[in-house]
Design a protein around this motif. Structure first.
Motif, PDB file in Angstrom:
ATOM      1  N   TRP A  79       0.821  -1.204   0.000  1.00 41.21           N
ATOM      2  CA  TRP A  79       0.000   0.000   0.000  1.00 41.21           C
ATOM      3  C   TRP A  79       0.859   1.260   0.000  1.00 41.21           C
ATOM      4  O   TRP A  79       0.453   2.284  -0.553  1.00 41.21           O
ATOM      5  N   ASP A  80       2.053   1.191   0.567  1.00 43.07           N
ATOM      6  CA  ASP A  80       2.994   2.310   0.437  1.00 43.07           C
ATOM      7  C   ASP A  80       3.363   2.503  -1.027  1.00 43.07           C
ATOM      8  O   ASP A  80       3.435   3.632  -1.525  1.00 43.07           O
ATOM      9  N   SER A  81       3.579   1.388  -1.728  1.00 41.24           N
ATOM     10  CA  SER A  81       3.934   1.445  -3.149  1.00 41.24           C
ATOM     11  C   SER A  81       2.777   1.972  -3.984  1.00 41.24           C
ATOM     12  O   SER A  81       2.973   2.772  -4.906  1.00 41.24           O
ATOM     13  N   VAL A  82       1.557   1.530  -3.668  1.00 41.53           N
ATOM     14  CA  VAL A  82       0.375   2.020  -4.395  1.00 41.53           C
ATOM     15  C   VAL A  82       0.229   3.520  -4.176  1.00 41.53           C
ATOM     16  O   VAL A  82      -0.014   4.283  -5.121  1.00 41.53           O
ATOM     17  N   SER A  83       0.407   3.959  -2.926  1.00 45.64           N
ATOM     18  CA  SER A  83       0.316   5.383  -2.614  1.00 45.64           C
ATOM     19  C   SER A  83       1.384   6.176  -3.365  1.00 45.64           C
ATOM     20  O   SER A  83       1.100   7.248  -3.916  1.00 45.64           O
ATOM     21  N   SER A  84       2.607   5.648  -3.421  1.00 49.16           N
ATOM     22  CA  SER A  84       3.692   6.325  -4.146  1.00 49.16           C
ATOM     23  C   SER A  84       3.364   6.425  -5.629  1.00 49.16           C
ATOM     24  O   SER A  84       3.599   7.461  -6.257  1.00 49.16           O
ATOM     25  N   TYR A  85       2.826   5.334  -6.193  1.00 50.74           N
ATOM     26  CA  TYR A  85       2.430   5.353  -7.605  1.00 50.74           C
ATOM     27  C   TYR A  85       1.385   6.451  -7.831  1.00 50.74           C
ATOM     28  O   TYR A  85       1.485   7.232  -8.782  1.00 50.74           O
ATOM     29  N   CYS A  86       0.387   6.488  -6.957  1.00 48.71           N
ATOM     30  CA  CYS A  86      -0.673   7.495  -7.090  1.00 48.71           C
ATOM     31  C   CYS A  86      -0.105   8.907  -7.001  1.00 48.71           C
ATOM     32  O   CYS A  86      -0.498   9.792  -7.771  1.00 48.71           O
ATOM     33  N   LYS A  87       0.833   9.111  -6.072  1.00 50.20           N
ATOM     34  CA  LYS A  87       1.437  10.441  -5.917  1.00 50.20           C
ATOM     35  C   LYS A  87       2.210  10.850  -7.168  1.00 50.20           C
ATOM     36  O   LYS A  87       2.169  12.006  -7.573  1.00 50.20           O
ATOM     37  N   ARG A  88       2.873   9.875  -7.788  1.00 52.99           N
ATOM     38  CA  ARG A  88       3.589  10.191  -9.039  1.00 52.99           C
ATOM     39  C   ARG A  88       2.622  10.569 -10.156  1.00 52.99           C
ATOM     40  O   ARG A  88       2.986  11.300 -11.076  1.00 52.99           O
TER      41      ARG A  88
END
Length: 127
Positions: A79-88
């Motif tokens: 979920w940290d990775s999903v959040s990072s993807y979304c932020k990008r």
């Protein structure tokens, strides 16, 4: 006279100050401690969340088939990775927000599939 003044302050809800000059709360609610509600997810943000979840799931699937073991720590990292993807992609949402929104979407999908939830059709004003 002082008690009459205090009663009047309580009646018209004027916050009083304590001995340090700080504003006391009214009915236990202090404006400084209010937690603002997070903004609603837009359709575009949801689409990016879905896309990000798919990209990250694909990465995790490749890692699993490559022989790496994934534990509960990896779920949080997902979920940290999903959040990072979304932020990008311009969607500023945290991992917990992403996980909760995904969970809500999955629940709606399950109810739609089971038939317990029907989508409302928009009716035209003219017919």
């Amino acid at each position: 006279m002082a008690s009459k003044s205090n009663n009047l302050k309580q009646l018209i809800l004027i916050p009083s100050t304590d001995s340090d000059g700080r504003q006391q709360s009214i009915n236990g609610v202090n404006d400084a401690n209010k937690v603002s509600r997070l903004p609603r997810w837009t359709k575009q943000e949801i689409l990016i969340l879905i896309q990000g979840k798919k990209v990250i799931e694909d990465r995790f699937h490749r890692a699993r088939t490559g022989g790496m073991e994934l534990g509960s720590i990896q779920v949080e990292a997902k979920w940290d990775s999903v959040s990072s993807y979304c932020k990008r992609q311009g969607v500023n949402r945290g991992p917990i927000q992403c996980q909760k929104r995904w969970s809500n979407l999955a629940g709606v999908l399950r109810r739609l599939k089971s038939g317990s939830l029907r989508l409302k059709k928009k009716k035209s004003h003219f017919g």
